[in-house]
Design an enzyme around this catalytic site. Structure first.
Site, short mmCIF file in Angstrom:
data_model
loop_
_atom_site.label_atom_id
_atom_site.label_comp_id
_atom_site.label_asym_id
_atom_site.label_seq_id
_atom_site.Cartn_x
_atom_site.Cartn_y
_atom_site.Cartn_z
N GLY A 194 0.85 -1.26 -0.12
CA GLY A 194 0.27 0.03 0.08
C GLY A 194 0.88 1.14 0.01
O GLY A 194 1.83 1.30 0.47
N HIS A 208 -2.77 7.13 7.29
CA HIS A 208 -1.75 8.15 6.55
C HIS A 208 -2.55 9.35 6.08
O HIS A 208 -1.76 10.46 6.08
CB HIS A 208 -1.18 7.46 5.40
CG HIS A 208 0.09 6.84 5.75
ND1 HIS A 208 1.32 7.29 6.14
CD2 HIS A 208 0.62 5.53 5.31
CE1 HIS A 208 2.36 6.42 6.06
NE2 HIS A 208 1.95 5.21 5.83
N HIS A 214 -3.92 1.12 7.74
CA HIS A 214 -2.72 1.71 7.78
C HIS A 214 -2.66 2.87 6.85
O HIS A 214 -2.17 3.82 6.99
CB HIS A 214 -1.50 0.68 7.28
CG HIS A 214 -0.19 1.38 7.22
ND1 HIS A 214 0.70 0.79 8.08
CD2 HIS A 214 0.41 2.05 6.43
CE1 HIS A 214 1.82 1.39 7.76
NE2 HIS A 214 1.67 2.36 6.79
N GLU A 215 -3.12 2.57 5.36
CA GLU A 215 -3.07 3.54 4.67
C GLU A 215 -3.93 4.70 4.74
O GLU A 215 -3.70 6.05 4.60
CB GLU A 215 -3.56 3.00 3.16
CG GLU A 215 -2.66 2.08 2.69
CD GLU A 215 -1.19 2.47 2.79
OE1 GLU A 215 -0.64 3.57 2.77
OE2 GLU A 215 -0.18 1.31 3.08
N GLN A 268 3.02 10.08 1.19
CA GLN A 268 4.23 9.41 1.03
C GLN A 268 4.96 9.84 -0.18
O GLN A 268 6.08 9.52 -0.50
CB GLN A 268 4.12 7.85 1.12
CG GLN A 268 3.54 7.51 2.43
CD GLN A 268 3.42 5.89 2.67
OE1 GLN A 268 2.48 5.66 2.08
NE2 GLN A 268 4.45 5.13 3.25
N CYS A 298 6.68 0.17 7.09
CA CYS A 298 6.14 1.35 6.43
C CYS A 298 6.98 1.91 5.37
O CYS A 298 8.24 1.92 5.89
CB CYS A 298 5.76 2.63 7.45
SG CYS A 298 5.28 3.91 6.56
N LEU A 299 6.83 2.10 4.20
CA LEU A 299 7.83 2.56 3.18
C LEU A 299 8.47 3.95 3.47
O LEU A 299 9.68 4.17 3.13
CB LEU A 299 7.33 2.51 1.73
CG LEU A 299 6.86 1.50 1.25
CD1 LEU A 299 6.27 1.53 -0.30
CD2 LEU A 299 7.91 0.23 1.21
ZN LIG Z 1 2.77 3.48 5.68
#
Ligand SMILES: [Zn+2]
Length: 187
Positions: free
Chosen positions: A45, A153, A149-150, A50, A107-108
């Protein structure tokens, strides 16, 4: 085009994103770029902040593991999850199921950081797709976790905010190092 992934603690990761009132070519390009960027980094995701965009759009793809959900409903009907991946999700509203489950997350925007996060086992998410249609997805497993999670964000919330107090202490040193690196980079 693969875009640069914003790393913690860049302030854009703490922004509350604005809703998208009209889908334009800019959003279609953004979604394609986000999917490409997510795949480049082997993520499941990615959310707009991000890639430094403050709008309510996120992409998800968990089709690499068809067994990662035990049910999947698309607009109220049982459906094949893999057929509906990837998901491009605009202006999502999420209803959280009552049962909770704890599992590891990363998380990226925080490479090398992992933590156990307690989240709802099931979700119901209503959103607009790129065609401007309103879609509802209900599911569990990795997909339910990815949605939570997304969508966090898009509200400026990171998984580290949801760790237990003990787990936060465990990650404190790593987080301080990221803060330090960021300060030294002078960004
Ligand atoms: Zn993340």
């Amino acid at each position: 085009m693969v875009r640069k992934v914003v790393l913690y603690p860049m302030p854009v990761l703490r922004v509350k994103c604005r809703p998208i009132t009209e889908v334009t070519d800019k959003h279609r390009t953004l979604a394609a770029d986000m999917l490409e960027t997510m795949r480049e980094h082997h993520g499941v995701g990615l959310a707009a902040p991000q890639v430094a965009v403050e709008e309510q759009i996120t992409v998800i793809d968990v089709s690499h593991n068809p067994q990662c959900v035990s049910f999947f409903k698309y607009n109220g009907q049982d459906a094949d999850m893999v057929q509906h991946m990837p998901i491009v999700c605009l202006n999502p509203r999420i209803e959280l199921g009552k049962d909770k489950v704890t599992d590891e997350e990363g998380c990226l925007s925080m490479p090398d950081l992992r933590g156990q996060v307690r989240r709802s086992a099931t979700v119901k998410v209503t959103f607009q797709n790129l065609e401007g249609e309103t879609v509802t997805i209900e599911s569990d497993g990795l997909l339910a976790r990815a949605f939570q999670h997304e969508i966090d964000h898009l509200n400026g919330i990171l998984f580290i905010d949801r760790l237990s107090a003990a787990a936060k202490i465990g990650l404190k040193r790593k987080l301080q190092r990221l803060m330090q690196e960021w300060a030294e980079d002078g960004r």
